[in-house]
Each structure stands twice: as C-alpha cells, then as structure tokens.
Scaffold this motif. Structure first.
Motif, PDB file in Angstrom:
ATOM      1  N   LEU A 182      31.102  36.904  32.434  1.00 13.55           N
ATOM      2  CA  LEU A 182      30.620  38.799  32.734  1.00 13.55           C
ATOM      3  C   LEU A 182      30.964  39.230  34.286  1.00 13.55           C
ATOM      4  O   LEU A 182      30.167  40.038  34.508  1.00 13.55           O
ATOM      5  N   ARG A 183      32.163  38.904  34.569  1.00 10.89           N
ATOM      6  CA  ARG A 183      31.897  38.611  36.393  1.00 10.89           C
ATOM      7  C   ARG A 183      33.440  39.161  35.987  1.00 10.89           C
ATOM      8  O   ARG A 183      34.467  38.962  35.324  1.00 10.89           O
ATOM      9  N   PHE A 184      33.804  41.120  36.194  1.00 11.22           N
ATOM     10  CA  PHE A 184      34.781  41.713  36.152  1.00 11.22           C
ATOM     11  C   PHE A 184      35.001  41.696  37.537  1.00 11.22           C
ATOM     12  O   PHE A 184      34.827  42.368  38.205  1.00 11.22           O
ATOM     13  N   ALA A 185      36.845  41.653  37.726  1.00 12.47           N
ATOM     14  CA  ALA A 185      37.299  41.856  39.385  1.00 12.47           C
ATOM     15  C   ALA A 185      38.251  42.800  39.260  1.00 12.47           C
ATOM     16  O   ALA A 185      39.236  42.860  38.307  1.00 12.47           O
ATOM     17  N   ARG A 186      38.773  43.352  40.262  1.00  8.92           N
ATOM     18  CA  ARG A 186      40.396  43.260  40.622  1.00  8.92           C
ATOM     19  C   ARG A 186      40.603  43.572  42.007  1.00  8.92           C
ATOM     20  O   ARG A 186      39.134  43.365  43.123  1.00  8.92           O
ATOM     21  N   ARG A 201      37.430  38.156  34.483  1.00  6.81           N
ATOM     22  CA  ARG A 201      38.228  39.165  33.466  1.00  6.81           C
ATOM     23  C   ARG A 201      38.521  40.242  34.447  1.00  6.81           C
ATOM     24  O   ARG A 201      37.760  40.895  34.738  1.00  6.81           O
ATOM     25  N   PRO A 202      39.613  40.281  34.493  1.00  3.73           N
ATOM     26  CA  PRO A 202      39.809  41.782  35.029  1.00  3.73           C
ATOM     27  C   PRO A 202      40.538  43.226  34.711  1.00  3.73           C
ATOM     28  O   PRO A 202      39.585  43.156  32.941  1.00  3.73           O
ATOM     29  N   PHE A 203      40.025  43.880  35.083  1.00  2.00           N
ATOM     30  CA  PHE A 203      40.615  45.192  34.457  1.00  2.00           C
ATOM     31  C   PHE A 203      40.987  46.161  35.769  1.00  2.00           C
ATOM     32  O   PHE A 203      40.972  46.025  36.615  1.00  2.00           O
ATOM     33  N   ALA A 204      41.751  47.279  34.813  1.00  4.53           N
ATOM     34  CA  ALA A 204      42.418  48.725  35.211  1.00  4.53           C
ATOM     35  C   ALA A 204      41.699  49.446  35.808  1.00  4.53           C
ATOM     36  O   ALA A 204      41.419  49.261  36.698  1.00  4.53           O
ATOM     37  N   VAL A 205      41.105  49.879  35.179  1.00  2.00           N
ATOM     38  CA  VAL A 205      40.063  51.294  35.345  1.00  2.00           C
ATOM     39  C   VAL A 205      38.138  50.581  35.073  1.00  2.00           C
ATOM     40  O   VAL A 205      38.071  49.314  34.167  1.00  2.00           O
ATOM     41  N   TRP A 206      37.559  50.960  35.068  1.00  2.00           N
ATOM     42  CA  TRP A 206      36.166  50.611  35.186  1.00  2.00           C
ATOM     43  C   TRP A 206      35.609  50.775  33.867  1.00  2.00           C
ATOM     44  O   TRP A 206      34.938  49.751  33.314  1.00  2.00           O
ATOM     45  N   SER A 207      36.142  52.139  32.686  1.00  2.19           N
ATOM     46  CA  SER A 207      36.470  51.849  31.378  1.00  2.19           C
ATOM     47  C   SER A 207      36.677  50.845  30.965  1.00  2.19           C
ATOM     48  O   SER A 207      36.110  50.625  29.635  1.00  2.19           O
TER      49      SER A 207
END
Length: 220
Positions: A182-186, A201-207
């Motif tokens: 449940l940890r999202f980072a960039r 978990r990587p993400f590019a945009v918040w959505s």
C-alpha cells in the motif's frame, strides 16, 4: 470511520510540479535554494527551508496564480477521486507545503478533500507568501509542520486499511508506516526506498494509484 484511507502528499504527487520549485525557477535569484540545501545538510528543518523560500517571493496575485496553474494537477484527478470514493476509499491530503496554493489547485479541478498542510497567505503589498506552522493541529511537528506518518498511524489505529503516496525525502516516515503493498512512490521517495531496499509500488501520475487500488493490485 472509513475502512480504507489513501493518505497522499500533494506537490509532485497529485501534481506534476512542486510550487516551490516553480517559484525558485521563475521568481527568485540564483541563491534562492540555499535554504533547501541547508535542510538537506541537516542544518534547518524542512518547514524552515520552505518558509524562507516563500518569504523571499515578491509577486503580484496574477503572477502567483500563474504558478498555481502551472503545477499541473493530474488530469485524471477528479475522476480518480470519484472512483475511489465510490469504492469506499477516503482521500486525505498530507502536505509539508502551504494550503494557500493546495486549496486553489483542488478548487480548480473541482475536488474537495480533507487537507492537512501548513496555513499561509499571500501578503500584500510586498507580495511574499507567508507560511505558518499549524501548531494547534493534532498532527503538528517541528520538522515539516505536518506529521504525515502520524496521519497514517491515526487511521491505522482506527482499523482502516491505509495507503500512502509520495515523492519526496520527507515522505519516507509516512511511506514506511504503510504496508509495502500500500506504499506508492516516485522521484526522491522512490530513490530512497530503493536505497533502503524497501518495497513500494511505482506510479507516474496520481490516477495510477487509484487504478491500482481499485483493481485490488495493492495487497495489505
């Protein structure tokens, strides 16, 4: 009390650009990042660094509004918030920045969220952005003004499944308080988690985060 809560940083997480970086690039002299370097060296707090940077601004309302516009919130933000809420998720903004611009950005995209950030105002006629510490908040802390990790723990203690999303060095304690799935980072947060060999978990945009949570891809 919500059973699922997403605690999210704002600058650079819900938006493409940080307000302070835009201000430094466009409105301040070459030495304007000196307070930030002092913070990274451990000489001053994160809060003090931003407070000093914002205090050096000398800008009209129109100029600051242009900066707010150029923060570029995720175009899918409003839809993602609606979808998460439909699925039972509560979204909480936890920011070490200033609520003066955060609330404006959210209003521009038609989103109302619970915001924990440092209060501030555009001071006229001098044109500075004054940022104060939220000392009466139950989540106040000296280092950043807002203790993001405390907000994560607050909801966890009430039995909620809590996710956290962020992009900066100051987001590390809050990220570590959340379960790895449940940890999202960039950006800087992802780099420091990589260095510590901590899962995220990587993400590019918040959505992207919303899609992952709604798809059930994030395991507690």
């Amino acid at each position: 009390m919500a059973k699922a809560v997403l605690v999210s940083d704002f600058d650079g997480t819900m938006t493409a650009n940080d307000f302070y970086k835009l201000a430094v690039q466009r409105l301040l002299p070459s030495d304007a990042l000196a307070p930030w370097e002092e913070y990274r060296a451990g000489a001053i707090t994160h809060f003090t660094a931003l407070q000093r940077i914002f205090g050096r601004l000398r800008a009209t309302p129109e100029v600051l509004q242009a900066l707010v516009q150029d923060m570029q919130p995720d175009p899918g933000l409003a839809r993602a918030v609606a979808d998460l809420r439909q699925a039972g998720w509560e979204i909480v903004v936890a920011s070490a920045g200033c609520d003066w611009y955060i609330r404006q950005v959210l209003a521009q995209v038609g989103v109302v969220l619970d915001v924990h950030a440092n209060p501030g105002e555009h001071v006229l006629p001098e044109g500075s952005l004054r940022m104060d510490a939220p000392e009466e908040s139950p989540f106040y802390c000296l280092e950043t003004g807002v203790d993001k990790a405390a907000i994560v723990r607050f909801h966890q203690d009430r039995g909620a499944r809590v996710a956290f999303a962020g992009d900066g060095f100051a987001d590390l304690p809050a990220a570590l308080a959340a379960a790895p799935g449940l940890r999202f980072a960039r950006a800087d947060l992802a780099a420091i988690l990589d260095k510590r060999r901590e899962a995220y978990r990587p993400f590019a945009v918040w959505s992207d985060i919303a899609r992952a949570l709604l798809a059930g891809e994030a395991a507690s």
